[in-house]
Design a protein around this motif. Sequence first.
Motif, PDB file in Angstrom:
ATOM      1  N   GLN A  94       0.855  -1.176   0.000  1.00 27.10           N
ATOM      2  CA  GLN A  94       0.000   0.000   0.000  1.00 27.10           C
ATOM      3  C   GLN A  94       0.894   1.231   0.000  1.00 27.10           C
ATOM      4  N   MET A  95       0.705   2.095  -0.980  1.00 25.42           N
ATOM      5  CA  MET A  95       1.566   3.272  -1.130  1.00 25.42           C
ATOM      6  C   MET A  95       0.704   4.522  -1.008  1.00 25.42           C
ATOM      7  N   LEU A  96       0.999   5.331  -0.012  1.00 21.20           N
ATOM      8  CA  LEU A  96       0.285   6.581   0.226  1.00 21.20           C
ATOM      9  C   LEU A  96       1.225   7.767   0.015  1.00 21.20           C
ATOM     10  N   SER A  97       0.627   8.937  -0.122  1.00 24.71           N
ATOM     11  CA  SER A  97       1.398  10.178  -0.259  1.00 24.71           C
ATOM     12  C   SER A  97       2.513  10.032  -1.285  1.00 24.71           C
ATOM     13  N   LEU A  98       2.146   9.531  -2.438  1.00 20.90           N
ATOM     14  CA  LEU A  98       3.149   9.261  -3.469  1.00 20.90           C
ATOM     15  C   LEU A  98       3.798  10.541  -3.970  1.00 20.90           C
ATOM     16  N   LYS A  99       5.077  10.410  -4.303  1.00 22.94           N
ATOM     17  CA  LYS A  99       5.890  11.524  -4.774  1.00 22.94           C
ATOM     18  C   LYS A  99       6.416  11.206  -6.164  1.00 22.94           C
ATOM     19  N   PRO A 100       6.763  12.220  -6.937  1.00 19.54           N
ATOM     20  CA  PRO A 100       7.335  11.941  -8.264  1.00 19.54           C
ATOM     21  C   PRO A 100       8.559  11.014  -8.200  1.00 19.54           C
ATOM     22  N   GLU A 101       9.323  11.120  -7.144  1.00 18.79           N
ATOM     23  CA  GLU A 101      10.516  10.267  -7.032  1.00 18.79           C
ATOM     24  C   GLU A 101      10.186   8.809  -6.743  1.00 18.79           C
ATOM     25  N   ASP A 102       8.919   8.488  -6.512  1.00 18.16           N
ATOM     26  CA  ASP A 102       8.505   7.093  -6.377  1.00 18.16           C
ATOM     27  C   ASP A 102       8.264   6.440  -7.739  1.00 18.16           C
ATOM     28  N   THR A 103       8.333   7.231  -8.802  1.00 19.21           N
ATOM     29  CA  THR A 103       8.126   6.696 -10.140  1.00 19.21           C
ATOM     30  C   THR A 103       9.180   5.649 -10.464  1.00 19.21           C
ATOM     31  N   ALA A 104       8.731   4.463 -10.835  1.00 18.83           N
ATOM     32  CA  ALA A 104       9.642   3.351 -11.113  1.00 18.83           C
ATOM     33  C   ALA A 104       8.823   2.142 -11.547  1.00 18.83           C
ATOM     34  N   VAL A 105       9.540   1.123 -12.010  1.00 15.33           N
ATOM     35  CA  VAL A 105       8.936  -0.199 -12.161  1.00 15.33           C
ATOM     36  C   VAL A 105       9.144  -0.933 -10.838  1.00 15.33           C
ATOM     37  N   TYR A 106       8.067  -1.448 -10.295  1.00 16.05           N
ATOM     38  CA  TYR A 106       8.109  -2.139  -9.007  1.00 16.05           C
ATOM     39  C   TYR A 106       8.039  -3.645  -9.242  1.00 16.05           C
ATOM     40  N   TYR A 107       8.924  -4.353  -8.561  1.00 14.36           N
ATOM     41  CA  TYR A 107       9.024  -5.795  -8.680  1.00 14.36           C
ATOM     42  C   TYR A 107       8.868  -6.438  -7.305  1.00 14.36           C
ATOM     43  N   CYS A 108       8.256  -7.608  -7.251  1.00 12.82           N
ATOM     44  CA  CYS A 108       8.326  -8.412  -6.042  1.00 12.82           C
ATOM     45  C   CYS A 108       9.260  -9.597  -6.319  1.00 12.82           C
ATOM     46  N   ALA A 109       9.869 -10.066  -5.246  1.00 15.89           N
ATOM     47  CA  ALA A 109      10.876 -11.110  -5.389  1.00 15.89           C
ATOM     48  C   ALA A 109      10.946 -11.947  -4.129  1.00 15.89           C
ATOM     49  N   THR A 110      11.425 -13.168  -4.287  1.00 15.72           N
ATOM     50  CA  THR A 110      11.634 -14.050  -3.154  1.00 15.72           C
ATOM     51  C   THR A 110      12.784 -14.988  -3.438  1.00 15.72           C
ATOM     52  N   GLY A 111      13.399 -15.443  -2.356  1.00 16.22           N
ATOM     53  CA  GLY A 111      14.407 -16.487  -2.487  1.00 16.22           C
ATOM     54  C   GLY A 111      13.951 -17.750  -1.788  1.00 16.22           C
ATOM     55  N   ARG A 112      12.661 -17.712  -1.398  1.00 18.19           N
ATOM     56  CA  ARG A 112      12.098 -18.824  -0.618  1.00 18.19           C
ATOM     57  C   ARG A 112      12.950 -19.070   0.634  1.00 18.19           C
TER      58      ARG A 112
END
Length: 122
Positions: free
Chosen positions: A82-100
């Motif tokens: 959940q992302m609140l109060s977003l800023k221009p510097e939050d602009t990006a491609v967001y990835y989720c990842a795991t190593g189990r």
Amino acid sequence: QVQLVESGGGLVQPGGSLRLSCAASGFKVANYAIAWFRQAPGKEREGVSCISGLEKGVWYEDPVKGRFTISRDNAKNTVYLQMLSLKPEDTAVYYCATGRRVYCSDPVKNYWGQGTQVTVTS
């Protein structure tokens, strides 16, 4: 097999909010750490947040503390950001990842989603 699928990105104005989802298959998110990373154009990929497996805790990078919240729905086998109060510097491609692995401190992250674009602009 292990698969992670992100969704929920989009275009939002500064101060707006988004909720990203990371739907997992092939393993139970309850048991393992799931991390969110982001990569902005021309910048290196950086960690954003992580939720450990087995209720061992959460972690946030300083720029997002107090604005982003990571959570997990074990029944849906999905992790959210959940992302609140977003800023221009939050602009990006967001990835989720795991190593189990259980702990966020473990650097192994060998399973990645395809990413979801977040753009914050007026």
